[in-house]
Structure formats: C-alpha cells, structure tokens
Design a protein around this motif. Structure first.
Motif, PDB file in Angstrom:
ATOM      1  N   LEU A  89      43.687  53.515  34.000  1.00  0.00           N
ATOM      2  CA  LEU A  89      42.735  52.398  32.999  1.00  0.00           C
ATOM      3  C   LEU A  89      42.858  53.551  32.225  1.00  0.00           C
ATOM      4  O   LEU A  89      43.393  52.929  30.252  1.00  0.00           O
ATOM      5  CB  LEU A  89      42.097  52.019  33.204  1.00  0.00           C
ATOM      6  CG  LEU A  89      41.364  51.049  32.226  1.00  0.00           C
ATOM      7  CD1 LEU A  89      42.400  49.661  31.682  1.00  0.00           C
ATOM      8  CD2 LEU A  89      39.645  49.832  32.768  1.00  0.00           C
ATOM      9  N   LEU A 266      45.633  45.767  33.120  1.00  0.00           N
ATOM     10  CA  LEU A 266      45.579  46.351  31.613  1.00  0.00           C
ATOM     11  C   LEU A 266      45.745  47.122  31.698  1.00  0.00           C
ATOM     12  O   LEU A 266      45.811  48.125  30.525  1.00  0.00           O
ATOM     13  CB  LEU A 266      43.528  46.405  31.790  1.00  0.00           C
ATOM     14  CG  LEU A 266      43.211  45.147  31.390  1.00  0.00           C
ATOM     15  CD1 LEU A 266      44.014  43.697  32.919  1.00  0.00           C
ATOM     16  CD2 LEU A 266      42.593  44.176  30.673  1.00  0.00           C
ATOM     17  N   GLN A 267      46.422  47.900  32.426  1.00  0.00           N
ATOM     18  CA  GLN A 267      46.471  50.120  31.811  1.00  0.00           C
ATOM     19  C   GLN A 267      47.454  49.711  31.303  1.00  0.00           C
ATOM     20  O   GLN A 267      49.054  48.758  31.363  1.00  0.00           O
ATOM     21  CB  GLN A 267      46.924  50.606  34.204  1.00  0.00           C
ATOM     22  CG  GLN A 267      45.777  49.886  34.701  1.00  0.00           C
ATOM     23  CD  GLN A 267      45.926  51.065  35.606  1.00  0.00           C
ATOM     24  OE1 GLN A 267      47.253  51.813  35.634  1.00  0.00           O
ATOM     25  NE2 GLN A 267      45.082  51.297  36.892  1.00  0.00           N
ATOM     26  N   GLY A 271      45.344  49.240  22.734  1.00  0.00           N
ATOM     27  CA  GLY A 271      44.226  48.466  22.759  1.00  0.00           C
ATOM     28  C   GLY A 271      42.805  49.022  23.149  1.00  0.00           C
ATOM     29  O   GLY A 271      43.088  49.757  24.274  1.00  0.00           O
ATOM     30  N   ASP A 272      41.299  47.861  23.274  1.00  0.00           N
ATOM     31  CA  ASP A 272      40.444  48.817  23.670  1.00  0.00           C
ATOM     32  C   ASP A 272      40.186  47.876  25.165  1.00  0.00           C
ATOM     33  O   ASP A 272      40.382  46.695  25.059  1.00  0.00           O
ATOM     34  CB  ASP A 272      39.129  47.994  22.672  1.00  0.00           C
ATOM     35  CG  ASP A 272      39.059  49.033  21.482  1.00  0.00           C
ATOM     36  OD1 ASP A 272      40.206  50.136  21.458  1.00  0.00           O
ATOM     37  OD2 ASP A 272      38.075  48.963  20.773  1.00  0.00           O
ATOM     38  N   VAL A 273      39.642  47.883  26.042  1.00  0.00           N
ATOM     39  CA  VAL A 273      39.170  47.647  27.671  1.00  0.00           C
ATOM     40  C   VAL A 273      38.158  47.473  27.171  1.00  0.00           C
ATOM     41  O   VAL A 273      37.159  48.352  27.311  1.00  0.00           O
ATOM     42  CB  VAL A 273      39.705  48.699  28.429  1.00  0.00           C
ATOM     43  CG1 VAL A 273      39.202  47.736  29.911  1.00  0.00           C
ATOM     44  CG2 VAL A 273      41.396  47.883  27.733  1.00  0.00           C
ATOM     45  N   ARG A 294      44.682  40.534  27.310  1.00  0.00           N
ATOM     46  CA  ARG A 294      45.510  39.856  28.626  1.00  0.00           C
ATOM     47  C   ARG A 294      43.795  40.128  29.398  1.00  0.00           C
ATOM     48  O   ARG A 294      42.988  40.912  29.181  1.00  0.00           O
ATOM     49  CB  ARG A 294      45.683  41.679  29.269  1.00  0.00           C
ATOM     50  CG  ARG A 294      47.339  42.229  28.542  1.00  0.00           C
ATOM     51  CD  ARG A 294      47.412  43.324  29.865  1.00  0.00           C
ATOM     52  NE  ARG A 294      49.105  43.526  28.764  1.00  0.00           N
ATOM     53  CZ  ARG A 294      50.009  44.774  29.176  1.00  0.00           C
ATOM     54  NH1 ARG A 294      49.496  45.196  30.757  1.00  0.00           N
ATOM     55  NH2 ARG A 294      51.205  44.677  28.517  1.00  0.00           N
ATOM     56  N   TRP A 305      36.929  41.724  32.796  1.00  0.00           N
ATOM     57  CA  TRP A 305      38.205  43.081  32.610  1.00  0.00           C
ATOM     58  C   TRP A 305      39.460  42.664  31.060  1.00  0.00           C
ATOM     59  O   TRP A 305      40.122  41.017  31.673  1.00  0.00           O
ATOM     60  CB  TRP A 305      39.031  43.423  33.445  1.00  0.00           C
ATOM     61  CG  TRP A 305      38.416  44.431  34.203  1.00  0.00           C
ATOM     62  CD1 TRP A 305      37.895  44.099  35.449  1.00  0.00           C
ATOM     63  CD2 TRP A 305      37.525  45.977  34.371  1.00  0.00           C
ATOM     64  NE1 TRP A 305      37.298  45.394  36.309  1.00  0.00           N
ATOM     65  CE2 TRP A 305      37.228  45.928  35.407  1.00  0.00           C
ATOM     66  CE3 TRP A 305      38.071  46.895  32.872  1.00  0.00           C
ATOM     67  CZ2 TRP A 305      36.930  46.668  36.245  1.00  0.00           C
ATOM     68  CZ3 TRP A 305      37.622  47.625  32.832  1.00  0.00           C
ATOM     69  CH2 TRP A 305      36.728  47.939  34.704  1.00  0.00           C
ATOM     70  N   LEU A 307      41.304  42.369  28.104  1.00  0.00           N
ATOM     71  CA  LEU A 307      42.345  43.928  26.621  1.00  0.00           C
ATOM     72  C   LEU A 307      42.328  43.305  25.256  1.00  0.00           C
ATOM     73  O   LEU A 307      42.635  42.217  25.194  1.00  0.00           O
ATOM     74  CB  LEU A 307      43.622  43.781  27.466  1.00  0.00           C
ATOM     75  CG  LEU A 307      44.795  45.056  25.982  1.00  0.00           C
ATOM     76  CD1 LEU A 307      44.371  46.574  25.964  1.00  0.00           C
ATOM     77  CD2 LEU A 307      45.872  44.612  26.640  1.00  0.00           C
ATOM     78  N   GLU A 310      42.930  47.130  18.549  1.00  0.00           N
ATOM     79  CA  GLU A 310      41.885  47.946  18.934  1.00  0.00           C
ATOM     80  C   GLU A 310      40.417  47.848  17.389  1.00  0.00           C
ATOM     81  O   GLU A 310      40.797  47.281  16.981  1.00  0.00           O
ATOM     82  CB  GLU A 310      42.581  49.397  18.154  1.00  0.00           C
ATOM     83  CG  GLU A 310      42.132  50.938  18.383  1.00  0.00           C
ATOM     84  CD  GLU A 310      42.809  51.656  17.886  1.00  0.00           C
ATOM     85  OE1 GLU A 310      42.441  52.737  17.439  1.00  0.00           O
ATOM     86  OE2 GLU A 310      44.253  51.686  17.675  1.00  0.00           O
ATOM     87  N   ARG A 329      36.593  51.414  27.460  1.00  0.00           N
ATOM     88  CA  ARG A 329      38.555  52.556  26.787  1.00  0.00           C
ATOM     89  C   ARG A 329      38.901  51.744  25.225  1.00  0.00           C
ATOM     90  O   ARG A 329      38.228  51.075  24.937  1.00  0.00           O
ATOM     91  CB  ARG A 329      39.890  51.324  27.807  1.00  0.00           C
ATOM     92  CG  ARG A 329      40.479  53.146  26.787  1.00  0.00           C
ATOM     93  CD  ARG A 329      42.157  52.405  27.690  1.00  0.00           C
ATOM     94  NE  ARG A 329      42.785  50.809  26.727  1.00  0.00           N
ATOM     95  CZ  ARG A 329      43.280  50.672  27.400  1.00  0.00           C
ATOM     96  NH1 ARG A 329      44.314  51.149  28.575  1.00  0.00           N
ATOM     97  NH2 ARG A 329      44.421  50.189  27.001  1.00  0.00           N
TER      98      ARG A 329
END
Length: 369
Positions: A89, A266-267, A271-273, A294, A305, A307, A310, A329
């Motif tokens: 991730l 999501l891997q 973008g941001d997680v 996602r 979780w 996504l 950014e 992330r």
C-alpha cells in the motif's frame, strides 16, 4: 543511522541524545524523518523464549515478523490478530518487525473475532526518552501492576519509549478455513449481511466488502467438518441476501484474506489513502459523503479504506461522525494533519504521558501530527 545492538546500548543512546530521533523497525510504514536521526531497532532481534505448550513467545523488538510467523507455523500456531503488511500500500521496502507491529497496534481482519494486537500482549520492555529501562507485565495475562504500560505501548508509535522486547500470547492455527461470497451487493446490503453474519452463532472470523469487485466475503475457520457445517448454515442464515458461493479451498481463502488484510484493492493507484474507523451502521452514509475512487470495507463495516484524489481532506467530506479518519498515504499538509486532533481531555492526558516518559520530546517528533 544509530543502531544499538542491545538494550544497554539503547539506554545509553537515549540518555545521551540531544537531538530528535526517528524510531524505526523495518521502516515499512514510515519514510525518512526530516530533522531527526534514525534510531533503528534492527539490532534488538531474536526469539529469546518460545513455549508452544504455554502459547507464549518472547522476542526482541527488531525481530522480523516473518521469522516469528515461520517459527509459530512449524508448531501449528500463529499470531491471531493477523497483522497487516503495509509495503504494497505504501510502496515501502524492508521487513516488518514485531516491535513495529506492537507500536502501531497493527491488527487485521480477524480483529472482529479475537481482538487487536494489544489484547495479545503479555509484557514489554522498553527504554523511555530519558534512557530509563522500563518493564511491565510478564508471561501471563493477569500479571499487570501499576500503569498498564503493556497496553499503553501498543499503539504509542514509539512516542513514549523504544520497545526492546515484547511478550505475546499466541494461538493454535486452525485446521482449515473457508468462506462464502456474495456478488453484487450494495454497500448497504453488504454491511447488513456482514452484521447479520457476525451476530450469528457460526463464529465468523472475517467480514469484508470489496466495493470495486462487488464481492462480500465472510470467513470461517476451525476443524474441517465444523467449517463445512458452519459454512452451509451461514449460507442458509443469509439466504435473504441472495445465493452465496462457497469457497472451501483453504489456499484460495488464505490468498483472498491476505489481500483484504493488506488493502490490496487500493494498491498501485494514484491518490491519498485514508483509514476510517466508524460504527458499522454508519458506513454506508459515510461512504456516500466521501465519494471515494476506491473503497474497501473491513471489520463488518467498522473499518473503511478509501482512495481519494491527492490532497483531498477526507475529514472535511465526512463531517462530524462517531469515529475518526487517518491519512495513511499522501503528502503531508500543514492544514490537514494525518491524524485527527484529540479532544481536550485526551490531549491533556497525552501531553502528561509524553512529559512523563519523554520529557525532552526527542522520540518520533515527526509523528506529533
């Protein structure tokens, strides 16, 4: 990089430190810390005690998680709390360590059935920010005196002290595992199905929904004959949600839940997680507010979780809710801290603990936000 090879060296290092230190195990969840020298626990490695009959293991904080899992596997045992591997991730390398797992209270899909990492902690040894060696707990669950530092250190992220040794309760691995899968359920229906399954008598040990794939998965573990029976009864129990596919191949089940554990859907995407803890019943409404690209739902709806593009502030989209959202992330933003601000009383308690165990404020200052 500073890499003490013993607890004594670690104590001397912290007692003499005059600048910020970034505590790192396998560096699988944290990158370089600006303005802080890295303090590695890699030299504090090795299993010092393992008693399969007593379900007890003691290891240095820098011991690779893979080494511990291999030793347990040879005895038909495992870490029940199913710790996540963040490398896919976060795009990091290295090897996860048991100290990092404990410091982050890293717990996977099985948490809904057995509890979190902190619930399997028997004892800890750590060195605080003043260089003092502290021991708390022991090799039995009931040995807790004074501060419950065992649980306090689980999830402290190295801000109160540097773990040197951890004692854990382990559990037998099941004979087999299986799952039932529903295709095409909406988030609302999936959460309802998962809640019903977790509230049933069939001992579900995993309940997740991959929104992109439209798959809702429910896992059962145990003896082979029991698993087959419980899968059948669970499918009958949930018949109102549609026809479920039964997956009895334990390797296929293991692979599927490893992907859930590691947030694989999501891997590899830009973008941001964000990781969101909430009441399961609130999950559908929160996800509609998020408008995420996602989504993976775990813990029966209690863990989301997401996504997002950014720079997106998930908390602004979510608004007020009973839970919290953390960016796991994404680039740091001064106006959007990775972790939500603590309520006044909690912040005061946190500050008091920090002053007690790290009076100079040198441990993991980059994690204050």
């Amino acid at each position: 990089m500073i890499a003490p090879g013993s607890e004594t060296e670690l104590s001397e290092t912290l007692a003499q430190a005059s600048a910020p230190l970034a505590v790192r195990g396998g560096a699988t969840r944290s990158g370089a810390a600006a303005g802080a020298e890295v303090l590695s626990t890699a030299g504090l490695a090795g299993i010092s005690l393992y008693e399969p009959g007593a379900l007890t293991l003691v290891a240095g904080a820098g011991t690779p998680l893979g080494e511990i899992e291999a030793v347990l596997g040879r005895e038909g045992q495992r870490l029940a709390f199913e710790p996540m591997d963040h490398r896919g991730l976060l795009g990091t390398e290295g090897a996860p360590t048991i100290g990092g797992v404990v410091a982050g209270n890293v717990s996977g899909p099985r948490r809904v059935a057995v509890g979190a990492a902190r619930d399997f902690m028997l004892g800890v040894r750590f060195v605080d920010g003043a260089g003092r060696v502290v021991k708390n707990g022991g090799r039995v669950m009931k040995n807790v005196t004074g501060y419950d530092l065992v649980r306090l250190m689980a999830g402290s992220r190295g801000r109160l002290g540097v773990l040197s040794e951890v004692s854990l309760k382990v559990l037998p691995a099941p004979e087999t595992q299986g799952m039932i899968v529903f295709d095409g359920l909406s988030v609302e229906r999936a959460v309802a199905a998962m809640s019903s399954a977790l509230g049933s008598a069939y001992e579900v040990t995993g309940a997740a929904h991959d929104a992109a794939a439209g798959r809702t998965m429910l896992r059962i573990e145990g003896f082979e004959t029991q698993v087959a029976y419980r899968l059948g009864r669970l499918a009958e129990h949930l018949a109102g949600f549609g026809v479920a596919e039964t997956v009895a191949d334990p390797d296929a089940v293991r692979d599927a839940w490893r992907e859930i554990r590691d947030a694989a859907p999501l891997q590899g995407a830009m973008g941001d997680v964000w990781r969101i803890h909430c009441r399961p019943s609130a999950a559908p409404k929160l996800l509609s507010r998020l408008e995420a690209e996602r989504v993976l739902v775990d813990w029966g709806g209690g863990l989301l979780w997401a996504l997002l593009p950014e720079g997106t502030d998930a908390r602004a989209r979510l608004g007020t809710f009973d839970g919290h959202a953390t960016r796991v992330r994404g680039a740091p933003r001064p106006d959007v801290p990775a972790r939500p601000p603590e309520a006044g009383p909690v912040a005061a308690l946190t500050a008091g603990l920090k002053a007690r165990f790290d009076p100079r404020g040198i441990l993991n200052p980059d994690l204050e936000a």
